[in-house]
Design a protein around this motif. Structure first.
Motif, short mmCIF file in Angstrom:
data_model
loop_
_atom_site.label_atom_id
_atom_site.label_comp_id
_atom_site.label_asym_id
_atom_site.label_seq_id
_atom_site.Cartn_x
_atom_site.Cartn_y
_atom_site.Cartn_z
N VAL A 67 0.84 -1.21 0.00
CA VAL A 67 0.00 0.00 0.00
C VAL A 67 0.87 1.25 0.00
CG1 VAL A 67 -2.13 -0.89 1.06
CG2 VAL A 67 -0.23 -0.16 2.53
N THR A 68 0.32 2.29 -0.58
CA THR A 68 0.98 3.60 -0.55
C THR A 68 0.88 4.14 0.87
OG1 THR A 68 -0.07 3.94 -2.70
CG2 THR A 68 1.09 5.82 -1.74
N LYS A 69 2.02 4.49 1.46
CA LYS A 69 2.00 5.02 2.82
C LYS A 69 2.25 6.53 2.82
CE LYS A 69 2.20 5.32 7.26
NZ LYS A 69 0.97 5.28 8.05
N PHE A 70 3.14 7.00 1.97
CA PHE A 70 3.57 8.40 2.05
C PHE A 70 4.02 8.87 0.67
CE2 PHE A 70 7.06 11.44 2.59
CZ PHE A 70 6.48 12.38 3.42
N GLY A 96 13.55 -0.43 3.46
CA GLY A 96 13.44 -0.47 4.91
C GLY A 96 13.12 -1.89 5.36
N ARG A 97 12.66 -2.03 6.59
CA ARG A 97 12.30 -3.37 7.09
C ARG A 97 11.00 -3.85 6.44
NH1 ARG A 97 10.14 -6.57 11.49
NH2 ARG A 97 8.60 -4.98 11.91
N THR A 98 9.99 -2.96 6.50
CA THR A 98 8.70 -3.32 5.88
C THR A 98 8.37 -2.39 4.71
OG1 THR A 98 7.38 -1.85 7.30
CG2 THR A 98 7.82 -4.08 8.13
N SER A 99 9.18 -1.36 4.51
CA SER A 99 8.84 -0.34 3.51
C SER A 99 9.82 -0.33 2.34
CB SER A 99 8.82 1.04 4.17
OG SER A 99 10.12 1.40 4.58
N LEU A 100 9.37 0.33 1.28
CA LEU A 100 10.22 0.58 0.12
C LEU A 100 10.01 2.04 -0.27
CD1 LEU A 100 12.04 -0.36 -2.25
CD2 LEU A 100 9.94 -0.86 -3.51
C1 LIG Z 1 1.50 -11.62 -11.01
C2 LIG Z 1 1.34 -10.60 -9.86
C3 LIG Z 1 0.42 -9.54 -10.23
C4 LIG Z 1 -0.07 -8.78 -9.07
C5 LIG Z 1 -1.16 -7.93 -9.51
C6 LIG Z 1 -1.64 -7.16 -8.41
C7 LIG Z 1 -2.37 -6.04 -8.95
C8 LIG Z 1 -3.01 -5.33 -7.86
C9 LIG Z 1 -2.27 -4.14 -7.59
C10 LIG Z 1 -2.72 -3.67 -6.30
C11 LIG Z 1 -1.85 -2.58 -5.91
C12 LIG Z 1 -2.47 -1.92 -4.79
C13 LIG Z 1 -1.68 -0.74 -4.41
C14 LIG Z 1 -2.55 0.40 -4.44
C15 LIG Z 1 -1.96 1.50 -3.67
C16 LIG Z 1 -3.05 2.13 -2.91
O1 LIG Z 1 -3.85 2.84 -3.43
S1 LIG Z 1 -3.10 1.79 -1.26
C17 LIG Z 1 -4.37 2.85 -0.65
C18 LIG Z 1 -3.80 4.00 0.11
N1 LIG Z 1 -3.04 3.58 1.24
C19 LIG Z 1 -3.63 3.08 2.35
O2 LIG Z 1 -4.82 2.89 2.44
C20 LIG Z 1 -2.70 2.76 3.51
C21 LIG Z 1 -3.34 3.17 4.84
N2 LIG Z 1 -2.40 3.02 5.92
C22 LIG Z 1 -2.31 1.89 6.64
O3 LIG Z 1 -3.07 0.96 6.45
C23 LIG Z 1 -1.23 1.82 7.67
O4 LIG Z 1 -0.69 3.11 7.90
C24 LIG Z 1 -0.10 0.85 7.25
C25 LIG Z 1 0.36 1.08 5.81
C26 LIG Z 1 -0.58 -0.58 7.41
C27 LIG Z 1 1.15 1.07 8.10
O5 LIG Z 1 0.76 1.02 9.42
P1 LIG Z 1 1.69 1.71 10.54
O6 LIG Z 1 1.12 1.36 11.84
O7 LIG Z 1 1.91 3.14 10.16
O8 LIG Z 1 3.04 0.92 10.35
P2 LIG Z 1 4.46 1.16 10.95
O9 LIG Z 1 4.90 -0.19 11.43
O10 LIG Z 1 4.50 2.30 11.91
O11 LIG Z 1 5.33 1.60 9.68
C28 LIG Z 1 5.48 0.73 8.61
C29 LIG Z 1 6.56 1.28 7.73
O12 LIG Z 1 6.15 2.51 7.17
C30 LIG Z 1 7.11 3.52 7.46
N3 LIG Z 1 6.39 4.75 7.69
C31 LIG Z 1 5.39 4.95 8.56
N4 LIG Z 1 4.97 6.21 8.48
C32 LIG Z 1 5.71 6.82 7.55
C33 LIG Z 1 5.73 8.14 7.00
N5 LIG Z 1 4.91 9.08 7.43
N6 LIG Z 1 6.62 8.40 6.05
C34 LIG Z 1 7.47 7.47 5.58
N7 LIG Z 1 7.49 6.19 6.06
C35 LIG Z 1 6.62 5.88 7.03
C36 LIG Z 1 7.82 3.06 8.72
O13 LIG Z 1 9.10 3.65 8.84
C37 LIG Z 1 7.87 1.57 8.47
O14 LIG Z 1 8.90 1.28 7.56
P3 LIG Z 1 10.15 0.27 7.92
O15 LIG Z 1 10.99 1.01 8.88
O16 LIG Z 1 9.53 -0.97 8.51
O17 LIG Z 1 10.78 -0.02 6.63
#
Ligand SMILES: CCCCCCCCCCCCCCCC(=O)SCCNC(=O)CCNC(=O)[C@H](O)C(C)(C)COP(=O)(O)OP(=O)(O)OC[C@H]1O[C@@H](n2cnc3c(N)ncnc32)[C@H](O)[C@@H]1OP(=O)(O)O
Length: 162
Positions: A67-70, A96-100
């Motif tokens: 998912v897009t986070k930021f 990152g650990r869980t991020s790209l």
């Molecule tokens: C053959 C195969 C074909 C496949 C074919 C598939 C086709 C199908 C395609 C589907 C493709 C869908 C992709 C659509 C893309 C959307 O449109 S997604 C929709 C928009 N996004 C969302 O709804 C996400 C909503 N947010 C959330 O659910 C939660 O915030 C999340 C993402 C689960 C993260 O939860 P959280 O509690 O903030 O997690 P947390 O552990 O604190 O942080 C996780 C990571 O994010 C980073 N982070 C957190 N906040 C920030 C920030 N403000 N800035 C930067 N980094 C941050 C942290 O540093 C951490 O990174 P690492 O240090 O682990 O590397």
């Protein structure tokens, strides 16, 4: 220097020409993509980039649950007009650990002048429970070796029903 691994990487010294991303996807600006000024609608461009970045993240992390986070500041440097050919480029800048984290550039395909730059697009790798999960990668792949595949013959995948 262009190489087999990285064929689209450019080496021009012109500062308006970006040499840090790989340009993969081309778009032809059509009437339905235009704003009231007759130039490319910024929302269309952002939708294309988000989709492109999601596919790039899937290829790099080997998981379609991303998912897009930021998204950082977006700079629209120049406009594009109907009939222009544009190309989008992405490059992973941090595993990152869980991020790209990726950098995105859009440019005119013919003149190579930049249209838009986004310094940081962060995608998070999710587990089956929908929570951030470690992806285990620390470098870019230029192949398709991490692609999630259910049917190796076709590369297709049945996405989970919601
Ligand atoms: C053959 C195969 C074909 C496949 C074919 C598939 C086709 C199908 C395609 C589907 C493709 C869908 C992709 C659509 C893309 C959307 O449109 S997604 C929709 C928009 N996004 C969302 O709804 C996400 C909503 N947010 C959330 O659910 C939660 O915030 C999340 C993402 C689960 C993260 O939860 P959280 O509690 O903030 O997690 P947390 O552990 O604190 O942080 C996780 C990571 O994010 C980073 N982070 C957190 N906040 C920030 C920030 N403000 N800035 C930067 N980094 C941050 C942290 O540093 C951490 O990174 P690492 O240090 O682990 O590397």
């Amino acid at each position: 220097m262009p190489s087999d691994d990285n064929p689209d990487l450019l080496t021009q010294g012109d500062p308006a020409v970006d040499d840090t991303v790989n340009f993969r996807t081309r778009k032809w600006v059509k009437p339905e993509d235009l704003n009231a000024n007759g130039s490319l609608f910024g929302g269309s461009l952002l939708r294309w980039i988000d989709e492109e970045a999601a596919i790039y993240a899937i290829i790099q992390l080997g998981n379609y649950r991303v998912v897009t986070k930021f998204i950082s500041e977006i700079e629209f440097q120049a406009s594009a007009n109907q009939g222009d050919l544009i190309e989008m480029g992405l490059r992973a800048t941090r595993f990152g650990r869980t991020s790209l984290t990726m950098r995105a550039v859009v440019r005119n395909m013919i003149t190579r002048r930049k249209i838009l730059t986004i310094e940081k697009l962060v995608f998070v790798n999710l587990g089956e429970d929908g929570r951030p999960a470690p992806h285990g990668y620390d470098s870019i792949t230029y192949r398709r070796d991490r692609m999630p595949r259910e049917n190796p013959a076709t590369g297709t995948l049945t996405l989970p029903r919601r």
